[in-house]
Enzyme design. Structure first.
Site, short mmCIF file in Angstrom:
data_model
loop_
_atom_site.label_atom_id
_atom_site.label_comp_id
_atom_site.label_asym_id
_atom_site.label_seq_id
_atom_site.Cartn_x
_atom_site.Cartn_y
_atom_site.Cartn_z
N HIS A 195 12.47 35.01 40.47
CA HIS A 195 13.14 36.31 40.42
C HIS A 195 14.20 36.28 39.31
O HIS A 195 14.86 35.26 39.10
CB HIS A 195 13.85 36.61 41.75
CG HIS A 195 12.91 36.79 42.90
ND1 HIS A 195 11.56 37.08 42.77
CD2 HIS A 195 13.15 36.75 44.24
CE1 HIS A 195 11.01 37.20 43.97
NE2 HIS A 195 11.94 37.00 44.87
N CYS A 251 16.04 35.24 49.19
CA CYS A 251 15.84 34.55 47.90
C CYS A 251 16.71 35.13 46.78
O CYS A 251 17.31 34.40 45.99
CB CYS A 251 14.37 34.58 47.51
SG CYS A 251 13.56 36.16 47.82
N1 LIG Z 1 8.05 34.12 49.45
C1 LIG Z 1 9.36 34.01 49.19
O1 LIG Z 1 9.80 34.01 48.03
C2 LIG Z 1 10.35 33.88 50.31
C3 LIG Z 1 11.67 33.60 49.99
C4 LIG Z 1 12.62 33.49 51.01
C5 LIG Z 1 12.22 33.67 52.33
N2 LIG Z 1 10.92 33.95 52.59
C6 LIG Z 1 10.54 34.10 54.00
O2 LIG Z 1 9.70 33.01 54.38
C7 LIG Z 1 8.76 33.44 55.35
C8 LIG Z 1 7.35 33.09 54.88
O3 LIG Z 1 7.09 33.71 53.66
P1 LIG Z 1 5.88 33.31 52.72
O4 LIG Z 1 6.17 33.99 51.44
O5 LIG Z 1 5.62 31.84 52.74
O6 LIG Z 1 4.65 34.08 53.44
P2 LIG Z 1 3.09 33.72 53.49
O7 LIG Z 1 2.64 33.03 52.25
O8 LIG Z 1 2.45 34.99 53.86
O9 LIG Z 1 2.99 32.68 54.72
C9 LIG Z 1 3.20 33.07 56.06
C10 LIG Z 1 3.05 31.86 56.95
O10 LIG Z 1 3.33 32.26 58.29
C11 LIG Z 1 2.27 31.78 59.11
N3 LIG Z 1 2.10 32.56 60.32
C12 LIG Z 1 1.66 33.83 60.45
N4 LIG Z 1 1.55 34.15 61.77
C13 LIG Z 1 1.91 33.06 62.47
C14 LIG Z 1 2.01 32.74 63.83
N5 LIG Z 1 1.66 33.62 64.77
N6 LIG Z 1 2.43 31.48 64.20
C15 LIG Z 1 2.77 30.57 63.26
N7 LIG Z 1 2.70 30.81 61.94
C16 LIG Z 1 2.28 32.04 61.54
C17 LIG Z 1 1.06 31.85 58.22
O11 LIG Z 1 0.00 31.09 58.77
P3 LIG Z 1 -1.55 31.41 58.41
O12 LIG Z 1 -1.80 30.85 57.04
O13 LIG Z 1 -2.29 30.67 59.48
O14 LIG Z 1 -1.72 32.90 58.49
C18 LIG Z 1 1.64 31.25 56.95
O15 LIG Z 1 1.72 29.86 57.06
C19 LIG Z 1 9.03 34.93 55.56
O16 LIG Z 1 9.95 35.07 56.65
C20 LIG Z 1 9.72 35.33 54.29
O17 LIG Z 1 10.54 36.47 54.44
C21 LIG Z 1 9.97 34.05 51.62
#
Ligand SMILES: NC(=O)c1ccc[n+]([C@@H]2O[C@H](COP(=O)([O-])OP(=O)(O)OC[C@H]3O[C@@H](n4cnc5c(N)ncnc54)[C@H](OP(=O)(O)O)[C@@H]3O)[C@@H](O)[C@H]2O)c1
Length: 339
Positions: A245, A131
Site C-alpha cells: 500500500h 494494514c
Molecule cells: N490482506 C491484507 O493485506 C490484510 C492486512 C491486514 C489484516 N488482514 C486481515 O487478515 C484476515 C485474513 O485476510 P487475508 O487477506 O489473508 O484473506 P484470505 O486470503 O481470503 O484468507 C482467508 C483465510 O481465512 C480462512 N477461513 C475462512 N473461513 C474460515 C473458517 N470458517 N474457519 C477457519 N478459517 C477460515 C480461509 O481458509 P480457506 O482457504 O480454507 O477458505 C483462509 O485461510 C482478515 O481479517 C483481514 O482483514 C488482511
C-alpha cells in the site's frame, strides 16, 4: 530456549501464508505448529520449518496446549475463537478488526507502543492494526515524539492483496480477459471492475460519507499514537497493483522552522523506517519495490507551500508483511523477548 507452541488460524490465506514464511525466515522458535482454515481446506497440508502440517478446522479444545495463536480469518472467526484461545491460556494476536477499538485489549505496533505488550504466560488478545494504519503510524510516531503532531491527512493507494487471495486472483484473471478485448463490467470482490481502474471505496460507506477503511485509519491512528484528540482525515482508494500500500501523507507538526534535513534525519533514525534518498533512482519508494520487504519506506519529504508546519511524504509498505503478518510476528518476538 523454551519452544513456543503456536497456532495459525487462516493458514491458507495470503496473510496466513506470509505468517508461515516469516516463521521460517526469522527462525521463530516454534515447538508444535497447528494450522487452521475452513472446511474447504480439509485434506490440505502446508510446510513450515521442515514439518508437513495438516490443515485442521476449528473445534472445541483445538487451542489446548498452545502458547500463541495468530488469527487471520476475518472478524467473525476472531470474535468467536480468539476469546477461546485466550481461555485456553494462549496469547491471541488478531489481524482482524474485531478487537482493535476494544478498550480491554491493546492495539499494538511494537516500534510505537510495544510497552503495552504483556509478559509471556499472560493469556490475552493483542489486536494487530489495519494494514494502512500500521505503515502510517510507523512514519508518524517519530515525528510526533520529537516535534509534536497537530493533525494528519492521508490518501491511500491500496493494492488488491489487501482484499485477500480473491483480490489478487480477480486482478490477474480479469486483466487477462480485458487484454483480450472484453469489456469488464462487473467484479466479484470489489465495488467496481479493477483492471485499469481506481476505486475510491474500501468497505461500506457511513452516513458521513467515509468508508470502513477510512474510519479504521482515523480511529486506530489516534489510539496507537495515544493522541485521542488528534484530527486524522483519511481517503482510501483501491488501485490495480498486486501488493503493498502507498500513502500520500500530510503531517502538521507543532514545531515550526524545521528543515527537510531535520525531518529526514528524524525519520532515518526511526525504528522500522527506511528513507529513500532522492538520488536513488527513481528517488522514492514504489509498491513494487516495497513488496517482499520489511521496512516502511518513506520518500518525497517536502514542506507544504501554504502551511510551514505541514510536511508531505510518500509512505509505502508491504501490507502482507508489515501491514499484517510481520507486525504480528514482531508482537510475539517482543512478548517472548526474542529479538
Ligand atoms: N490482506 C491484507 O493485506 C490484510 C492486512 C491486514 C489484516 N488482514 C486481515 O487478515 C484476515 C485474513 O485476510 P487475508 O487477506 O489473508 O484473506 P484470505 O486470503 O481470503 O484468507 C482467508 C483465510 O481465512 C480462512 N477461513 C475462512 N473461513 C474460515 C473458517 N470458517 N474457519 C477457519 N478459517 C477460515 C480461509 O481458509 P480457506 O482457504 O480454507 O477458505 C483462509 O485461510 C482478515 O481479517 C483481514 O482483514 C488482511
Amino acid at each position: 530456549m523454551k519452544k513456543i507452541n503456536l497456532g495459525v488460524v487462516g493458514a491458507t490465506g495470503v496473510v496466513g501464508e506470509t505468517f508461515l514464511q516469516l516463521i521460517e525466515e526469522r527462525e521463530f522458535p516454534a515447538g508444535e505448529i497447528r494450522l487452521f482454515a475452513s472446511e474447504a481446506s480439509q485434506g490440505k497440508t502446508r510446510n513450515c520449518q521442515g514439518q508437513d502440517i495438516a490443515i485442521q478446522t476449528l473445534s472445541e479444545g483445538c487451542f489446548d496446549g498452545l502458547d500463541l495463536v495468530f488469527f487471520s480469518s476475518g472478524d467473525d472467526i476472531s470474535k468467536e475463537w480468539a476469546p477461546k484461545a485466550m481461555a485456553a491460556g494462549a496469547i491471541a494476536v488478531d489481524n482482524s478488526a474485531a478487537f482493535r477499538m476494544d478498550e480491554r485489549f491493546p492495539l499494538v505496533v511494537p516500534e510505537v507502543n510495544g510497552d503495552l505488550l504483556p509478559k509471556p504466560g499472560n493469556a490475552t488478545i493483542i489486536a494487530n492494526p489495519n494494514c494502512s494504519t500500521i505503515q502510517l503510524v510507523v512514519a508518524l510516531a517519530p515525528l510526533a515524539k520529537k516535534y509534536g503532531l497537530k493533525g494528519v491527512r492521508v490518501a491511500s493507494y491500496q493494492s488488491v492483496s489487501g482484499a485477500g487471495r480473491n483480490g489478487i486472483e480477480e486482478l490477474l484473471t480479469s486483466t487477462r480477459v480485458a487484454l483480450e478485448g472484453e469489456d469488464i463490467t462487473k467484479s466479484e470482490t470489489f465495488p467496481a471492475p479493477i483492471p485499469f481502474n481506481s476505486i475510491p471505496q474500501i468497505g461500506r460507506f457511513d452516513d458521513a460519507g467515509f468508508c470502513t477503511e477510512e474510519v479504521k485509519i482515523m480511529k486506530e491512528t489516534s489510539k496507537i499514537l495515544r493522541l485521542p484528540n488528534l484530527p486524522v482525515s483519511a481517503f482510501t482508494v483501491r488501485v490495480p497493483t498486486l501488493n503493498s500500500h502507498a500513502e500520500a501523507v500530510w503531517a502538521t507538526l507543532e514545531k515550526p522552522d524545521l528543515s527537510v534535513a531535520d525531518v529526514t534525519n528524524t525519520l532515518k533514525s526511526a525504528p522500522g523506517v527506511e528513507v529513500t534518498a532522492p538520488n536513488e533512482s527513481p528517488g522514492y519508494p514504489t509498491q513494487k519495490f516495497a513488496s517482499g520487504r520489511d521496512p516502511v519506506y518513506v520518500g518525497r519529504i517536502h514542506r507544504d507551500l501554504f502551511d510551514k508546519n505541514t510536511w508531505l511524504m510518500w509512505v509505502v509498505a508491504d501490507n502482507l508483511r508489515k501491514g499484517a503478518a510481520l507486525n504480528g510476528i514482531q508482537i510475539a518476538e517482543h512478548i517472548f523477548d526474542l529479538k
